[in-house]
Design a protein around this motif. Structure first.
Motif, PDB file in Angstrom:
ATOM      1  N   THR A 235       5.586   1.047   4.937  1.00 59.88           N
ATOM      2  CA  THR A 235       5.666   2.592   4.937  1.00 59.88           C
ATOM      3  C   THR A 235       4.357   2.952   4.533  1.00 59.88           C
ATOM      4  O   THR A 235       3.983   4.239   4.965  1.00 59.88           O
ATOM      5  N   TYR A 236       3.579   2.141   3.769  1.00 55.79           N
ATOM      6  CA  TYR A 236       2.157   2.834   3.520  1.00 55.79           C
ATOM      7  C   TYR A 236       1.203   1.611   3.863  1.00 55.79           C
ATOM      8  O   TYR A 236       1.524   0.440   3.784  1.00 55.79           O
TER       9      TYR A 236
ATOM     10  N   TYR B  16      -3.045   0.604   3.166  1.00 56.45           N
ATOM     11  CA  TYR B  16      -4.158   1.055   2.336  1.00 56.45           C
ATOM     12  C   TYR B  16      -5.490   0.376   2.631  1.00 56.45           C
ATOM     13  O   TYR B  16      -5.549  -0.827   3.332  1.00 56.45           O
TER      14      TYR B  16
ATOM     15  N   TYR C  62      -8.528  -1.004   0.200  1.00 53.52           N
ATOM     16  CA  TYR C  62      -9.269  -0.972  -1.132  1.00 53.52           C
ATOM     17  C   TYR C  62     -10.666  -1.515  -1.177  1.00 53.52           C
ATOM     18  O   TYR C  62     -10.996  -2.444  -0.179  1.00 53.52           O
TER      19      TYR C  62
ATOM     20  N   LEU D 193     -10.051  -3.513  -7.940  1.00 50.46           N
ATOM     21  CA  LEU D 193      -9.798  -2.764  -6.882  1.00 50.46           C
ATOM     22  C   LEU D 193      -9.829  -1.522  -6.766  1.00 50.46           C
ATOM     23  O   LEU D 193      -8.838  -0.921  -7.492  1.00 50.46           O
TER      24      LEU D 193
ATOM     25  N   LEU E 157      -8.526   2.219  -4.968  1.00 44.25           N
ATOM     26  CA  LEU E 157      -7.967   2.421  -3.944  1.00 44.25           C
ATOM     27  C   LEU E 157      -8.833   3.632  -3.239  1.00 44.25           C
ATOM     28  O   LEU E 157      -9.142   4.535  -3.530  1.00 44.25           O
TER      29      LEU E 157
ATOM     30  N   TYR F  63       2.379  -1.984   2.267  1.00 39.22           N
ATOM     31  CA  TYR F  63       3.565  -1.789   1.268  1.00 39.22           C
ATOM     32  C   TYR F  63       4.894  -1.565   2.009  1.00 39.22           C
ATOM     33  O   TYR F  63       4.997  -0.598   2.815  1.00 39.22           O
TER      34      TYR F  63
ATOM     35  N   LEU G 271       3.717  -5.629  -1.811  1.00 37.76           N
ATOM     36  CA  LEU G 271       2.402  -5.115  -1.534  1.00 37.76           C
ATOM     37  C   LEU G 271       1.578  -6.307  -1.048  1.00 37.76           C
ATOM     38  O   LEU G 271       1.138  -7.333  -1.906  1.00 37.76           O
TER      39      LEU G 271
ATOM     40  N   SER H 272       2.314   1.022  -9.721  1.00 39.73           N
ATOM     41  CA  SER H 272       2.664   1.749  -8.528  1.00 39.73           C
ATOM     42  C   SER H 272       3.747   2.765  -8.900  1.00 39.73           C
ATOM     43  O   SER H 272       4.738   2.489  -9.507  1.00 39.73           O
TER      44      SER H 272
ATOM     45  N   GLN I 133       6.034   5.465  -5.980  1.00 38.99           N
ATOM     46  CA  GLN I 133       5.931   6.074  -4.432  1.00 38.99           C
ATOM     47  C   GLN I 133       5.015   5.429  -3.602  1.00 38.99           C
ATOM     48  O   GLN I 133       4.383   5.990  -2.653  1.00 38.99           O
ATOM     49  N   GLY I 134       4.783   3.965  -3.927  1.00 36.36           N
ATOM     50  CA  GLY I 134       3.894   3.562  -2.926  1.00 36.36           C
ATOM     51  C   GLY I 134       2.563   3.499  -2.916  1.00 36.36           C
ATOM     52  O   GLY I 134       1.818   2.524  -2.411  1.00 36.36           O
ATOM     53  N   LEU I 135       1.866   4.079  -4.044  1.00 36.92           N
ATOM     54  CA  LEU I 135       0.502   4.049  -4.302  1.00 36.92           C
ATOM     55  C   LEU I 135       0.261   3.285  -5.538  1.00 36.92           C
ATOM     56  O   LEU I 135       0.851   3.575  -6.679  1.00 36.92           O
ATOM     57  N   ALA I 136      -0.718   2.185  -5.150  1.00 37.51           N
ATOM     58  CA  ALA I 136      -0.819   1.293  -6.175  1.00 37.51           C
ATOM     59  C   ALA I 136      -2.235   1.330  -6.636  1.00 37.51           C
ATOM     60  O   ALA I 136      -3.011   1.496  -5.949  1.00 37.51           O
ATOM     61  N   PHE I 137      -2.487   1.349  -8.262  1.00 39.49           N
ATOM     62  CA  PHE I 137      -3.689   1.389  -8.781  1.00 39.49           C
ATOM     63  C   PHE I 137      -3.847   0.090  -9.570  1.00 39.49           C
ATOM     64  O   PHE I 137      -2.947  -0.291 -10.331  1.00 39.49           O
TER      65      PHE I 137
END
Lengths: 110, 111
Positions: free
Chosen positions: A30-31, A33, A35, A43, A45, A92, A98, B95, B97-101
């Motif tokens: 769905t996503y 990325y 990094y 890391l 984003l 993701y 992930l 994470s 909604q799909g955004l991972a930090f």
């Protein structure tokens, strides 16, 4: 399964454009990325793209997604010495996995 | 908090000792991941938590590794009877909604 592959090294002259490529296998992604990891750091984003998009531009960064070929690329315009780092591609998928590629080490030479 | 916080930032331990690594996720993030990064290598998935669902432990390399998370708060990764091959940076990400930090990681050195 989810496999993300990317080339390991890229050397680019300062001021030129860098292009880092990545392929993935999970069609339910769905996503996707990018990094950035600088030496000794975590890391960061850098940018991301939804799977229903073809392109995303953010200042010097351009992300291109070819969903048919499961190919993702990151273009860095006017590459600077501060862009030297390891760049990780990640996907993701709907099952919350992930998955990361092995990372591309970008070296910017003067 | 403002970001994902991991502690300690560095840990040196003797072979055979147990260690506990901590991750404080971003408030409200339902998913939490642990990864291992050996020197010069990519990220190796260890475990992830999603809300109150059963965690996915498929990446844990041996039964010496375990992790816990209570609800959507702090997580701890425990390594028992550490070995030299456990030396690595352990990265946590949270994470929504799909955004991972990611946090800055814990550098573990087993001597």
């Amino acid at each position: 399964g989810e496999d993300v592959e990317q080339s390991l090294f890229l050397s680019v002259r300062e001021g030129d454009s860098s292009v880092i490529n990545c392929t993935y296998t999970d069609s339910s992604s769905t996503y996707l990325y990018w990094y950035k990891q600088e030496p000794g750091a975590g890391l960061q984003l850098l940018t991301y793209i939804f799977s229903n998009m073809d392109m995303k531009q953010d200042q010097r960064l351009t992300v291109l997604l070819n969903k048919k070929d499961k190919h993702l690329s990151l273009r860095i315009a006017d590459t600077q010495t501060g862009d030297s780092a390891i760049y990780f591609c990640a996907e993701y998928s709907n099952d919350y996995k992930l998955s990361f590629g092995a990372g591309t080490t970008v070296t910017v030479r003067a | 908090g403002a970001g994902v916080s991991q502690s300690p930032s560095n840990k040196v331990t003797e072979k055979g000792k147990d260690v506990e690594l901590r991750c404080d996720p971003i408030s409200g993030h339902t998913a939490l991941y642990w990864y291992r990064q050996r020197l010069g290598q990519g990220l190796e998935f260890l475990i992830y938590f999603q809300g109150n669902s059963a965690p996915d432990k498929s990446g844990l390399p041996s039964d010496r590794f375990s992790a816990e998370r209570t609800g959507e708060s702090v997580s701890t990764l425990t390594i028992q009877r550490t070995q030299q091959e456990d030396s690595a940076v352990y990265l946590c990400a949270s994470s929504t909604q799909g955004l991972a930090f990611f946090g800055q990681g814990t550098r573990l050195t087993v001597v």
